[in-house]
Design a protein around this motif. Structure first.
Motif, PDB file in Angstrom:
ATOM      1  N   CYS A 120      41.113  50.314  49.148  1.00 12.13           N
ATOM      2  CA  CYS A 120      40.098  51.012  49.358  1.00 12.13           C
ATOM      3  C   CYS A 120      39.666  51.158  50.953  1.00 12.13           C
ATOM      4  CB  CYS A 120      38.767  50.380  48.798  1.00 12.13           C
ATOM      5  SG  CYS A 120      38.937  50.328  46.848  1.00 12.13           S
ATOM      6  N   TRP A 121      40.795  50.474  51.912  1.00  9.84           N
ATOM      7  CA  TRP A 121      40.566  50.705  53.295  1.00  9.84           C
ATOM      8  C   TRP A 121      40.647  51.946  53.684  1.00  9.84           C
ATOM      9  CZ3 TRP A 121      42.821  45.360  55.116  1.00  9.84           C
ATOM     10  CH2 TRP A 121      42.225  44.115  54.350  1.00  9.84           C
ATOM     11  N   LYS A 122      39.815  52.806  53.201  1.00 10.89           N
ATOM     12  CA  LYS A 122      39.831  54.292  53.642  1.00 10.89           C
ATOM     13  C   LYS A 122      38.867  54.699  54.928  1.00 10.89           C
ATOM     14  CE  LYS A 122      43.452  55.229  51.167  1.00 10.89           C
ATOM     15  NZ  LYS A 122      43.207  55.009  49.712  1.00 10.89           N
ATOM     16  N   ARG A 123      38.820  56.007  55.179  1.00 10.25           N
ATOM     17  CA  ARG A 123      37.679  56.536  56.129  1.00 10.25           C
ATOM     18  C   ARG A 123      36.492  56.301  55.573  1.00 10.25           C
ATOM     19  NH1 ARG A 123      40.117  59.268  61.183  1.00 10.25           N
ATOM     20  NH2 ARG A 123      41.169  57.825  60.724  1.00 10.25           N
ATOM     21  N   TRP A 124      36.328  56.592  54.120  1.00  8.81           N
ATOM     22  CA  TRP A 124      35.053  56.742  53.291  1.00  8.81           C
ATOM     23  C   TRP A 124      34.229  55.544  53.220  1.00  8.81           C
ATOM     24  CZ3 TRP A 124      35.011  53.583  49.205  1.00  8.81           C
ATOM     25  CH2 TRP A 124      36.342  53.185  48.367  1.00  8.81           C
ATOM     26  N   LEU A 125      34.887  54.548  53.540  1.00 10.34           N
ATOM     27  CA  LEU A 125      34.146  53.031  53.385  1.00 10.34           C
ATOM     28  C   LEU A 125      33.063  52.701  54.194  1.00 10.34           C
ATOM     29  CD1 LEU A 125      34.796  50.923  51.437  1.00 10.34           C
ATOM     30  CD2 LEU A 125      35.931  49.677  53.267  1.00 10.34           C
ATOM     31  N   LEU A 126      33.271  53.324  55.611  1.00  6.66           N
ATOM     32  CA  LEU A 126      31.936  53.062  56.475  1.00  6.66           C
ATOM     33  C   LEU A 126      30.663  53.891  56.005  1.00  6.66           C
ATOM     34  CD1 LEU A 126      32.122  51.210  58.738  1.00  6.66           C
ATOM     35  CD2 LEU A 126      31.997  53.226  60.324  1.00  6.66           C
ATOM     36  N   PRO A 127      31.069  55.352  55.868  1.00 11.56           N
ATOM     37  CA  PRO A 127      29.760  55.942  55.233  1.00 11.56           C
ATOM     38  C   PRO A 127      29.357  55.390  53.791  1.00 11.56           C
ATOM     39  CG  PRO A 127      31.880  57.234  55.622  1.00 11.56           C
ATOM     40  CD  PRO A 127      31.919  56.206  56.182  1.00 11.56           C
ATOM     41  N   ALA A 128      30.314  55.084  53.114  1.00  9.39           N
ATOM     42  CA  ALA A 128      30.073  54.290  51.781  1.00  9.39           C
ATOM     43  C   ALA A 128      28.902  53.298  52.136  1.00  9.39           C
ATOM     44  CB  ALA A 128      30.923  53.776  51.119  1.00  9.39           C
ATOM     45  N   TRP A 129      29.142  52.460  53.208  1.00  8.88           N
ATOM     46  CA  TRP A 129      28.227  51.301  53.153  1.00  8.88           C
ATOM     47  C   TRP A 129      26.873  51.662  53.715  1.00  8.88           C
ATOM     48  CZ3 TRP A 129      28.067  46.312  52.555  1.00  8.88           C
ATOM     49  CH2 TRP A 129      29.209  45.474  52.279  1.00  8.88           C
ATOM     50  N   GLY A 130      26.679  52.833  54.501  1.00 13.28           N
ATOM     51  CA  GLY A 130      25.511  53.354  55.080  1.00 13.28           C
ATOM     52  C   GLY A 130      24.714  53.858  53.703  1.00 13.28           C
ATOM     53  N   LEU A 131      25.613  54.551  52.851  1.00 12.82           N
ATOM     54  CA  LEU A 131      25.046  55.231  51.614  1.00 12.82           C
ATOM     55  C   LEU A 131      24.424  54.127  50.882  1.00 12.82           C
ATOM     56  CD1 LEU A 131      24.625  58.022  50.358  1.00 12.82           C
ATOM     57  CD2 LEU A 131      26.648  57.478  48.847  1.00 12.82           C
ATOM     58  N   VAL A 132      25.486  53.290  50.578  1.00 11.41           N
ATOM     59  CA  VAL A 132      24.869  52.109  49.560  1.00 11.41           C
ATOM     60  C   VAL A 132      23.616  51.611  49.898  1.00 11.41           C
ATOM     61  CG1 VAL A 132      25.291  50.113  48.489  1.00 11.41           C
ATOM     62  CG2 VAL A 132      26.865  51.796  48.379  1.00 11.41           C
ATOM     63  N   TRP A 133      23.499  51.239  51.223  1.00 14.09           N
ATOM     64  CA  TRP A 133      22.278  50.416  51.742  1.00 14.09           C
ATOM     65  C   TRP A 133      21.123  51.378  51.646  1.00 14.09           C
ATOM     66  CZ3 TRP A 133      21.813  45.781  51.504  1.00 14.09           C
ATOM     67  CH2 TRP A 133      22.683  44.932  51.833  1.00 14.09           C
TER      68      TRP A 133
END
Ligand SMILES: Nc1ncnc2c1ncn2[C@@H]1O[C@H](COP(=O)(O)OP(=O)(O)OP(=O)(O)O)[C@@H](O)[C@H]1O
Ligand SMILES: Nc1ncnc2c1ncn2[C@@H]1O[C@H](COP(=O)(O)OP(=O)(O)OP(=O)(O)O)[C@@H](O)[C@H]1O
Ligand SMILES: [Mg+2]
Ligand SMILES: [Mg+2]
Lengths: 366, 318, 259, 319, 259
Positions: A120-133
């Motif tokens: 899962c170490w992809k580009r979407w991970l960072l925005p995913a963190w923002g979104l989940v928070w």
């Protein structure tokens, strides 16, 4: 002078294989060994039936206070978990809205697990963190789209534990890296500052930091600008954890050979670039077990905030049981329950760290 | 004053309550705060903001409470806090009014057959830290040469749990607290006996920060108003009707019909009427939360109005 | 010393100390012409590594001046703080360096090792940088290893990757610090072969090495150092057949005995 | 230079700002500050004391009592965790598979559960499952175990001051539990056991790693000069492992000392608990928390300094 | 194979495996006479170390039998558990061993390193053990270092201490496992000199080494191993001038090229 003939390799003579042989070797190889085994077995056999009786055979599984009362002393009352699970897991969060913390925790957990997988170490991970928070806080806080607003003082239980642990790790990490870099800086003032911070913080107990965050911090700020107590405690834990993490990171930095920095300089990278692209990735990789140990500590230490009256998992167990005379006697079963939760999470983390270590070793060498 | 302005601006009052003393302030199963201390807070909110629910409840452990108030985290500390000289004079706090007259007592398991606190020689006593109880206990022990051994817990519920588990031979705190604990947390209330001695005076009341006299006045007069309302027979049920047709000049003044007391406090005319409408008069609050019909079951005792031989003597609102 | 336009590296009375007392470079005066191939040799601890690390600004020095491809590196503390920083960056873009211990980045694939500089220093977009990196890998004959990690390669292959990495920034000057001495004997030759090929392509090379065969066949000039000083410089043929200084004679004698 | 100056100035400004705010806040609210309160009478009793203390003594003395209580728990905890940790650590290297598994399980369990929870559980076990004080378990009328703790015989003086005045006093059952002799309170036992068992899990790992760090060449060399297995352990493995073990062990001792501050959660009157009470009685929050932090800091620095000296003494001599 | 009384070490069809599949010693048959000096050589990984570690009972083997100075070491699992333990101790008292990495005890002074065995194994009182240790230190020419700690000595000195330690138990047999290969080139000679001196004193020596000059001048016999087998044994002169097996020829060719 002599010359010998070619001798082909053959397989070793059959050693007894299988679990029976293993048992023989491990448990009964040598008389001392056998004696130890027998002593341990005797001890186990004397203790186990009682324990099994208590935990299983005589235990009461229904939330039935009278049955529990009858079984008291001889069997566990797991019914107390069934009865109180919601209070233990979610603290004082409004009962009708329990789906919200549940969903929020699941989201957060899923994201944490996903972040651990290389796949899962992809580009979407960072925005995913923002979104989940964002989702986490929206779900927990509510106050829009028909969701009842729930103030932070009513957050509690597992979601609070998870949130505090993850957020403080997230906050502490960058600070720790800066501190570690600072301790190796060429500039003496910065070096001394970082060293002082780290040593001072490591010299005091966490609860004194928490006291400070919850009782004193408001005095330090201009009147009327006091942030939420949850936020203050969070900052307290993060600042505290950063000092410990910084030492781990520093050990990692020291393990990177000087030649790497030279090489980075020789291809024209500046100081920040070479730290970011060359040194830190190696340093952090080298200390994954240390970092993971610190993470485990942070997770465990989140239990201390019950001492400053926030009801995370440990606190909400007290909340759930100690005020209820019917169920208070079964506190020990409650502790078993939360112990299991803490154990599973921490053990998973340490397993994961060992897995990462093996992966690294395999990935980078032949 | 400044406090009132900020409160109006954020449209919410922050009120510090205790983390759980049944009858005074405790969260019900829905997580809503209820209790005598809570109702007084609600009355203040109703008087100031017009809505008893515009409150942020901040549960505080006993060590936290004063700093929370000092630092502005809460605007009112309505948390069964004893008013003492030290607290009033040196800790940046100011007391407003007495909402409950209490005294410290002991509870023992009935099976010990102890009938008087003087028989407790050498006993271990559970007590919560950071309270006046600790000091009173020490004084009582010294005066009577009882050599009591305190076991001090940082939280009320931890002290309760230890007492009920049998760690201590006696439990000491304000008698109201003892009663509420016995009623709500003992498996069988009959197994525990509250000893007759009261070893201290414990006037409890809401506190505010020093340095804002206007705000102090508001809280003080809301409490006095609730007591005065009882004295004059104004209740939650009849307040509207009285306001409409009472000819009693005192009632008229209290409810803002004939005189605008609100203006003097920086509030509007109806402040007290709203407060009473929200939570009832003092007597109603008492009976609802700790009165004899509740599990806590405290007789009015000293908390009767002075007219009935009690200590509540509201300062005149005029 | 001539000040002809051809000179690409010029040491002007460079002095360097480690700490306060250890005088590691003493009054170095040395000029290297564009396209020249210079081999530096001398006993262990004589300051060879220090000398060539100065060229790449990896080591500061306390006295004198050093011109590298027109950029002046001043002595440490000579008032040019901010300008100095820029000079260092300029120099490093023009000079490639190959280390004894390879110093490849073990956490990056071979390709990433090669593109790191071009992408983050020269600001090349990734596809271009990769194309260029592959070309350099061809040049050292290991294009097929592009996606492996350094530790998965043999020592000789690693050193060739290191050379390719140095070439990726299209440097004017290539520095080698004992490029073969950390290699197993079988692998020395493959690296020397690559270096010989490069030497034929007109790039300026400064090489610290004890591979005398290589020096003999490739170098234009040999510089012999001892105790931080330049002791002797000569064409290879002359140096090996009749060294002038006693120390060089000694040194060569020992090398022969060992060889 | 510029950066350093900026960083320093920034930090200084931030500190000044905080101090300024604090002063403003305290002045505005009429909060008194200063250290004079240490001289006031405490007014409260302390349940456990190593030196005589009553409510009439000063707060400074109360702090001292708290500090001594902290040290008592820390020292005993250190003793316990060292013994237990060494045993479990060695057990993890045992030849017996069962023993190894058990020790491993111990480490995993105790390491992965928060200390606070463990302390609460120990305390709960003690006060919930031991008999009431008036029905204490006794061993030969000398040891009594009950909810009131563990009572045991002690040497006491009867106040005349002569040597003969010292005599053994046996605990005995009285109206309110056990009187006479000496006793360990359940709070003390729970804190010591909790800290000891928790830290032992970490010590076990330290010991194990230390022993494993001894190069196999050393052991082979010992064997090749004919030392037996036990001699090898005693003369070579143990002294070498000890040098590796010592620094991380110090860290564990420091952690244990700092963790003893959690005693406040189960009613043991340690330094933090006394400071908490004082904070409430006097309102000097800043000062009381400063006392806690400074004392622990001093303890840490002191231990670290002592261990550094010890470390230097045992360090391998190199050139 | 003769069974003469002279033999002090005898391998009888010794086979050893690491794990189940890695056959590291294959049908080893080898006899060494009292006082003989044998050099074992062969490519890396051929099992030389394993072979001599068997002599000292540092490695168990799975098949065959090994007689060391009259004591029999049986195959692993051959029913002699308790007796086996005693045999191992007996063998170790008669055999001294010197390791490639010296393996001195860093926490003990040189003197304590030397007296550890005599005092705890032979039960000598301290003064006697020290006197004897000093004598052995004289023998390796470093008596003046007796009170230093190992890490304070140079590699060559450390290895000489290791030799003295092995001598302190007055062994019948001395084993050397590449005693010079961890040393800096300058120090190799001092250790070889000491070994040559010892060889002149009639002690049985089995030595794994690649120092061919030493082998030539000191050894009575050279044993060549490859892939876990004995491939060839011969007097040094014959071995170096005309090795019989192809593998030995190859090996020697490589050595020459490198040397
Ligand atoms: N960072 C340093 N601090 C102090 N002394 C150093 C440092 N780096 C090198 N030296 C010393 O400076 C001297 C010259 O070092 P340098 O590495 O330049 O020698 P060299 O000629 O390259 O030797 P070698 O052939 O062993 O690589 C040596 O004595 C070395 O010990
Ligand atoms: N403990 C072990 N477990 C598994 N394999 C081993 C072990 N020790 C050695 N080996 C393998 O056994 C083979 C022989 O090892 P040995 O050390 O005897 O070789 P050697 O001839 O001494 O080589 P070198 O010259 O490199 O020292 C090697 O391939 C080695 O990798
Ligand atoms: Mg060098
Ligand atoms: Mg070997």
């Amino acid at each position: 002078m002599a010359v010998w003939q070619m001798i082909p390799a053959r397989a070793a003579p059959e050693q007894p294989q299988g679990w029976l042989a293993w048992l023989r070797r491990e448990l009964f190889g040598g008389w001392l060994n056998a004696l130890t085994t027998l002593a341990l077995l005797a001890w186990g056999l004397s203790a186990l039936p009682g324990l099994a009786d208590w935990t299983l055979w005589q235990a009461v599984w229904r939330p039935d206070a009278e049955a529990c009362q009858a079984a008291r002393g001889s069997g566990a009352c797991w019914g107390v978990i069934a009865e109180k699970q919601r209070l233990i897991l979610f603290g004082r969060y409004p009962e009708a809205e329990h789906w919200r913390p549940l969903l929020a925790s699941l989201l957060l957990l899923a994201l944490v697990v996903a972040s651990g997988l290389r796949r899962c170490w992809k580009r979407w991970l960072l925005p995913a963190w923002g979104l989940v928070w964002a989702l986490f806080f929206a779900l927990m806080g509510g106050g829009f789209a028909g969701l009842e607003a729930v103030p932070t003082e009513r957050w509690g239980g597992l979601p609070l534990t998870l949130m505090l642990a993850t957020l403080s790790i997230l906050l502490a990490c960058p600070l720790a890296v800066l501190l570690a870099l600072g301790r190796r800086s060429r500039l003496p003032a910065i070096r001394v500052l970082c060293a002082c911070y780290v040593e001072l913080v490591r010299g005091v107990p966490l609860i004194s930091v928490l006291f400070m965050a919850s009782f004193l911090f408001p005095l330090f700020l201009p009147a009327g600008t006091t942030p939420d107590v949850l936020l203050r405690v969070l900052l307290g834990i993060a600042l505290f954890a950063a000092a410990y993490l910084a030492e781990t990171v520093r050990a990692g930095l020291q393990s990177v050979p000087n030649g790497q920095v030279d090489a980075a300089a020789s291809i024209g990278l500046g100081w920040w670039q070479s730290q970011r692209l060359v040194v830190l990735p190696q340093a952090l990789g080298a200390v994954v077990p240390g970092l993971m140990n610190s993470f485990i500590s942070i997770f465990k230490d989140s239990s201390l905030i019950t001492i400053v009256s926030l009801y995370e998992l440990t606190g909400s167990l007290g909340l759930a049981l100690s005020g209820d005379p019917v169920w208070r006697p079964y506190m020990i079963e409650g502790y078993c329950f939360i112990t299991a939760i803490y154990f599973v999470v921490c053990a998973a983390m340490s397993r994961y760290s060992r897995w990462v270590e093996r992966q690294q070793a395999r990935a980078l060498t032949r | 004053g400044k406090t009132l302005d900020t409160i109006k601006q954020r449209d919410q009052i922050a009120i510090g309550v205790s983390t759980g003393v049944p009858g005074f302030s405790a969260a019900d199963s829905q997580g809503r705060w209820t209790g005598l201390d809570v109702d007084i807070g609600k009355a203040v909110a109703a008087a100031v903001l017009g809505d008893a629910n515009k409150v942020k409840w901040v549960p505080l452990a006993s060590q936290q409470r004063f700093t929370a108030l000092q630092s502005g985290e809460v605007d009112v500390l309505s948390r069964n806090t004893t008013v003492t000289l030290t607290r009033d004079a040196s800790m940046g706090l100011a007391y407003t009014a007495i909402a409950f007259y209490d005294g410290q007592g002991f509870m023992v398991p009935a099976k010990t057959k102890v009938k008087s606190a003087k028989q407790l020689k050498g006993a271990t006593v559970c007590v919560q830290s950071g309270t006046t109880s600790e000091k009173n206990l020490a004084d009582f022990s010294r005066i009577n040469k009882l050599n009591l051994k305190p076991v001090v817990f940082d939280k009320f519920d931890a002290a309760n749990a230890a007492y009920f588990a049998g760690r201590c031979q006696a439990y000491t705190t304000d008698t109201s607290g003892l009663a509420s604990v016995r009623a709500k947390e003992a498996k069988d209330p009959k197994e525990h006996l509250i000893l007759p001695e009261l070893i201290s005076k414990e006037p409890l009341g809401p506190l505010v920060r020093r340095g804002d006299d206007e705000w102090l006045a508001i809280v003080r007069w809301v409490v006095n108003g609730l007591i005065e309302a009882e004295e004059n027979g104004i209740t939650q049920a009849n307040v509207d009707q009285l306001k409409a047709d009472s000819a009693d000049p005192v009632v008229g003044r209290l409810l803002g019909k004939t005189e605008d007391t609100g203006k003097l406090l920086g509030l509007d005319r109806d402040w007290l009427a709203r407060a009473i409408k929200a939570v009832g008069n003092y007597g109603e609050i008492y009976e609802r939360n700790v009165g004899e019909k509740t599990p806590v079951g405290l007789a009015r005792g000293k908390n009767r109005l002075w007219t009935d031989g009690g200590l509540h003597y509201a300062l005149p609102l005029r | 010393m001539l000040n002809n336009d051809d000179s690409i590296i010029r040491f002007e009375r460079v002095n360097k100390w480690y700490g306060r007392d250890f005088h590691v470079l003493r009054d170095i005066e040395l000029e290297i012409r564009r396209g020249e191939r210079v081999v530096v040799c001398g006993p262990s601890g004589s300051g060879k590594s220090t000398l060539i690390r100065c060229i790449n600004a990896l080591e500061p020095f306390q006295e004198g001046r050093l011109l590298v491809d027109g950029v002046a590196l001043g002595a440490e503390g000579s008032a040019q703080d901010k300008a100095g920083e820029r000079a260092v960056q300029q120099v490093r873009r023009r000079v490639g360096m190959v280390f004894q211990q390879f110093n490849l980045f073990p956490h990056l694939s071979v390709l990433d090792n090669l593109t790191l500089g071009p992408r983050h220093v020269a600001g090349l977009p990734r596809p271009e940088a990769e194309a260029q990196a592959l070309a350099q890998l061809e040049r050292v004959h290991i294009a097929e290893q592009a996606h492996k990690f350094p530790l998965q390669l043999s020592g000789g292959q690693q050193q060739r990757v290191a050379i390719a990495r140095a070439l990726c920034l299209a440097p004017q000057i290539l520095l080698f610090d004992e490029p073969t001495s950390a290699l197993d004997p079988e692998m020395v030759q493959e690296v020397l072969d690559v270096m010989t090929e490069l030497a034929g392509q007109g790039i300026t090379m400064v090489c610290v090495t004890h591979e005398m065969d290589f020096a003999r066949s490739v170098a234009d000039r040999i510089v012999f150092m001892d105790q931080g000083q330049l002791v002797e410089e000569a064409a290879p043929a002359a140096f090996f057949s009749r060294p002038e200084s006693a120390r060089a004679q000694q040194f060569l004698a020992k090398l022969h005995r060992a060889g | 230079m510029l950066w350093q100056a900026l960083a320093l100035a920034g930090l200084l400004a931030a500190l000044l700002w905080l101090v300024h705010n604090t002063q403003l806040n305290m002045a505005a609210r009429g909060i008194q500050s200063g250290w004079d309160f240490l001289g006031q009478t405490a007014g409260f009793d302390i349940g456990e004391q190593l030196i005589a203390f009553d409510a009439g003594d000063s707060l400074a003395r109360a702090f001292l009592v708290g500090l001594l209580n902290t040290l008592r728990v820390a020292l005993l905890g250190i003793l316990l965790c060292t013994l237990l940790g060494t045993l479990v650590g060695l057990g993890q290297l045992a030849r017996n598979g069962l023993l190894r598994g058990l020790c491993r399980a111990y480490v995993e369990l105790f390491r992965n559960v928060p200390l606070l929870v463990q302390l609460l559980v120990w305390y709960l076990l003690l006060v919930e499952y031991l008999p009431d004080a008036d029905a204490a378990w006794s061993w030969r009328e000398a040891l009594f175990l009950s909810k009131a703790g563990l009572a045991f015989p002690a040497l006491v003086a009867d106040g005349t001051g002569s040597w003969s005045a010292w005599h053994w006093e046996l605990p005995a059952l009285q109206a309110f539990g056990i009187e006479g002799g000496a006793a360990l309170s359940p709070e003390f036992i729970a804190v010591t056991l909790g800290l000891g068992c928790y830290t032992a899990a970490f010590v076990a790992e330290v010991v194990r790693a230390g022993i494993k760090s001894v190069p196999s060449g050393q052991i082979e060399a010992a064997q090749s000069i004919g030392l037996s297995r036990r001699q090898t352990l005693r003369l070579v493995t143990a002294p070498l492992a000890l040098r590796v073990i010592l620094p991380p062990l110090t860290n564990q001792y420091l952690n244990l000392t700092k963790n003893s501050s959690l005693a406040v959660a189960i009613g043991y009157p340690d330094l933090v608990s006394i400071a908490n009470t004082t904070l409430n009685q006097t309102g000097r929050a800043v000062e009381c928390i400063a006392v806690i932090m400074l004392v622990y800091l001093a303890l840490s620095l002191l231990t670290a300094a002592l261990m550094a000296i010890l470390n230097r003494r045992v360090a391998l001599k190199e050139r």
